[in-house]
Design an enzyme around this catalytic site. Structure first.
Site, PDB file in Angstrom:
ATOM      1  CE1 TYR A  64      -3.301  -2.766   0.095  1.00 26.37           C
ATOM      2  CE2 TYR A  64      -3.898  -2.130   2.323  1.00 26.37           C
ATOM      3  CZ  TYR A  64      -4.097  -2.919   1.208  1.00 26.37           C
ATOM      4  OH  TYR A  64      -5.111  -3.859   1.219  1.00 26.37           O
TER       5      TYR A  64
HETATM    6  N1  LIG Z   1      -7.235  -7.992   0.824  1.00 28.73           N
HETATM    7  C1  LIG Z   1      -7.426  -7.294  -0.269  1.00 28.73           C
HETATM    8  O1  LIG Z   1      -7.102  -7.735  -1.375  1.00 28.73           O
HETATM    9  C2  LIG Z   1      -8.039  -5.936  -0.165  1.00 28.73           C
HETATM   10  C3  LIG Z   1      -8.568  -5.300  -1.307  1.00 28.73           C
HETATM   11  C4  LIG Z   1      -9.144  -4.046  -1.146  1.00 28.73           C
HETATM   12  C5  LIG Z   1      -9.214  -3.460   0.108  1.00 28.73           C
HETATM   13  N2  LIG Z   1      -8.675  -4.091   1.204  1.00 28.73           N
HETATM   14  C6  LIG Z   1      -8.727  -3.494   2.561  1.00 28.73           C
HETATM   15  O2  LIG Z   1     -10.040  -3.037   2.825  1.00 28.73           O
HETATM   16  C7  LIG Z   1     -10.006  -1.642   3.113  1.00 28.73           C
HETATM   17  C8  LIG Z   1     -11.280  -0.989   2.671  1.00 28.73           C
HETATM   18  O3  LIG Z   1     -11.416  -1.095   1.243  1.00 28.73           O
HETATM   19  P1  LIG Z   1     -12.135   0.073   0.442  1.00 28.73           P
HETATM   20  O4  LIG Z   1     -11.383   1.342   0.611  1.00 28.73           O
HETATM   21  O5  LIG Z   1     -12.424  -0.414  -0.923  1.00 28.73           O
HETATM   22  O6  LIG Z   1     -13.478   0.159   1.323  1.00 28.73           O
HETATM   23  P2  LIG Z   1     -14.882   0.791   1.217  1.00 28.73           P
HETATM   24  O7  LIG Z   1     -15.201   1.135   2.623  1.00 28.73           O
HETATM   25  O8  LIG Z   1     -15.805  -0.103   0.470  1.00 28.73           O
HETATM   26  O9  LIG Z   1     -14.702   2.137   0.349  1.00 28.73           O
HETATM   27  C9  LIG Z   1     -14.020   3.239   0.857  1.00 28.73           C
HETATM   28  C10 LIG Z   1     -14.156   4.424  -0.091  1.00 28.73           C
HETATM   29  O10 LIG Z   1     -15.524   4.781  -0.265  1.00 28.73           O
HETATM   30  C11 LIG Z   1     -15.674   6.204  -0.199  1.00 28.73           C
HETATM   31  N3  LIG Z   1     -16.388   6.476   1.069  1.00 28.73           N
HETATM   32  C12 LIG Z   1     -16.217   5.859   2.262  1.00 28.73           C
HETATM   33  N4  LIG Z   1     -17.045   6.339   3.183  1.00 28.73           N
HETATM   34  C13 LIG Z   1     -17.774   7.287   2.571  1.00 28.73           C
HETATM   35  C14 LIG Z   1     -18.826   8.125   3.006  1.00 28.73           C
HETATM   36  N5  LIG Z   1     -19.280   8.078   4.269  1.00 28.73           N
HETATM   37  N6  LIG Z   1     -19.382   8.995   2.098  1.00 28.73           N
HETATM   38  C15 LIG Z   1     -18.938   9.046   0.834  1.00 28.73           C
HETATM   39  N7  LIG Z   1     -17.950   8.260   0.357  1.00 28.73           N
HETATM   40  C16 LIG Z   1     -17.359   7.382   1.219  1.00 28.73           C
HETATM   41  C17 LIG Z   1     -14.271   6.785  -0.179  1.00 28.73           C
HETATM   42  O11 LIG Z   1     -13.787   6.961  -1.532  1.00 28.73           O
HETATM   43  P3  LIG Z   1     -14.104   8.261  -2.417  1.00 28.73           P
HETATM   44  O12 LIG Z   1     -14.323   9.421  -1.499  1.00 28.73           O
HETATM   45  O13 LIG Z   1     -12.918   8.421  -3.261  1.00 28.73           O
HETATM   46  O14 LIG Z   1     -15.320   7.924  -3.204  1.00 28.73           O
HETATM   47  C18 LIG Z   1     -13.490   5.666   0.471  1.00 28.73           C
HETATM   48  O15 LIG Z   1     -12.120   5.722   0.176  1.00 28.73           O
HETATM   49  C19 LIG Z   1      -8.740  -1.145   2.419  1.00 28.73           C
HETATM   50  O16 LIG Z   1      -8.253   0.077   2.941  1.00 28.73           O
HETATM   51  C20 LIG Z   1      -7.800  -2.293   2.693  1.00 28.73           C
HETATM   52  O17 LIG Z   1      -7.297  -2.200   4.016  1.00 28.73           O
HETATM   53  C21 LIG Z   1      -8.115  -5.318   1.080  1.00 28.73           C
END
Ligand SMILES: NC(=O)c1ccc[n+]([C@@H]2O[C@H](COP(=O)([O-])OP(=O)(O)OC[C@H]3O[C@@H](n4cnc5c(N)ncnc54)[C@H](OP(=O)(O)O)[C@@H]3O)[C@@H](O)[C@H]2O)c1
Length: 333
Positions: A64
């Site tokens: 990351y």
């Molecule tokens: N193991 C793996 O292969 C893998 C893969 C992916 C992720 N992960 C882990 O899972 C974590 C979460 O993944 P993710 O970032 O995809 O999670 P998510 O919670 O589904 O999406 C987060 C994104 O959604 C938007 N967001 C979040 N809360 C919001 C709100 N209240 N209002 C408006 N927009 C909002 C933001 O992006 P915008 O503002 O840009 O729209 C934020 O960066 C990662 O940080 C990582 O630690 C692991």
């Protein structure tokens, strides 16, 4: 922010974790359009906000931000009591170009990367080490025995497997081999799971339930889709980094997904909760899920999301969400 996230047992391990984990994938990450999603200062403010809500479960990975995520967490943690936090990181993806040994789960890569992970996080041990992806090239016994050494030496406490591969039979085979040799098994999984990506339902989830394996899903908000900030007709909002990602619009902005979002919104209206809070409350109420790993780009987003810790769904509301139309799913590896 006045909120105190609860803790939950992590599968059948002896470890307790916050009911909502904070994911740091976006720390130091550049989008396809060349925008930095989260810089160092914002990363530290997000960690402050998470800690302020009682959060103690932080997820990162060696790749990351090309190491910036771990490094920034390490800096932040240096001013705190590391023992209060549960830290998870991951290894698999290539860390050097044109070097077949600088990727995957071969012994050389695993050992070198764990040294670097601990160094960047400025800690003597990781609570959880996930294999970020399954390695079909390296013999199973090579990486299982190497991971076992990490646990026996005290540098790692628990092992996890990320994403749908390994599927249930691969995980069963790996844990059976570990059992035969007295090696540490995988006791946690980290697949993608949210109300519009439900491919782990069925054999994978049943296997984890039957074996007491904790599930900590990633992208519980479908990378922002389930926050309700996207509409059927509109072009994506400009304050969204997901819409920078190739293929994201085609994958997420589908009529099936919007129908699911309609249900999420309707449940939220009844509860006075936002769609993001309802989507996360679904995870909190799901008997097979330990703790979703939520992401956020701003402190306001994170604070909104963590308030999901106060949202209670009735059994009927949970069922409505579970039965909402979704799919078709792509089997992301
Ligand atoms: N193991 C793996 O292969 C893998 C893969 C992916 C992720 N992960 C882990 O899972 C974590 C979460 O993944 P993710 O970032 O995809 O999670 P998510 O919670 O589904 O999406 C987060 C994104 O959604 C938007 N967001 C979040 N809360 C919001 C709100 N209240 N209002 C408006 N927009 C909002 C933001 O992006 P915008 O503002 O840009 O729209 C934020 O960066 C990662 O940080 C990582 O630690 C692991």
């Amino acid at each position: 922010m006045s909120l105190d996230l609860d803790t939950v047992a992590l599968g059948t391990t002896g470890l307790s974790v916050s009911e909502i984990a904070f994911g740091t994938w976006r720390f130091g990450r550049e989008t396809a359009a060349g925008n930095l999603e989260t810089d160092r200062e914002t990363a530290h403010r997000l960690l402050d906000a998470y800690e302020g809500a009682g959060g103690r479960f932080i997820d990162t990975a060696n790749v990351y931000g090309e190491g910036d995520s771990e490094h920034w967490i390490g800096e932040w943690l240096a001013k705190r009591d590391r023992e209060e936090f549960v830290l998870a990181s991951k290894i698999y993806f290539p860390t050097r170009e044109n070097d077949p040994n600088a990727g995957g789960l071969n012994r050389k890569h695993l050992r070198r990367q764990l040294d670097l992970v601990l160094d960047r996080l400025d800690t003597e041990y990781l609570d959880i080490l996930f294999v970020h992806r399954w390695d079909e090239q390296t013999p199973l016994r090579e990486f299982l025995s190497t991971l076992d050494r990490f646990v026996k030496s005290g540098r790692v406490h628990y092992l996890g497997a990320s994403t749908l591969r390994p599927d249930a039979w691969r995980l069963a085979r790996a844990n059976e081999l570990a059992r035969q040799h007295g090696w540490e098994p995988f006791s946690i999984t980290q697949p993608r799971y949210n109300l519009v990506n439900r491919e782990i339902e069925g054999a994978y989830m049943e296997f984890c339930r039957e074996r007491g394996i904790g599930i900590v899903p990633w992208s519980p908000l479908a990378q922002g889709f389930l926050t309700g900030k996207y509409e059927r007709e509109d072009s994506p909002p400009t304050d969204s980094t997901a819409s920078d990602t190739e293929g994201w619009r085609d994958r997420y902005l589908t009529e099936e997904n919007f129908k699911t979002l309609d249900v999420v919104r309707a449940v939220g209206e009844k509860l006075g909760a936002t769609p993001a809070q309802v989507a996360l409350a679904y995870h909190r109420h799901h008997p097979d899920i330990t703790a979703p790993i939520v992401g956020a780009r701003t402190v306001d987003q994170l604070e909104e999301n963590l308030q999901a810790g106060t949202v209670s769904l009735s059994a009927e509301q949970f069922d409505r969400l579970e039965e909402a139309e979704a799919g078709p799913f792509d089997n992301l590896l």
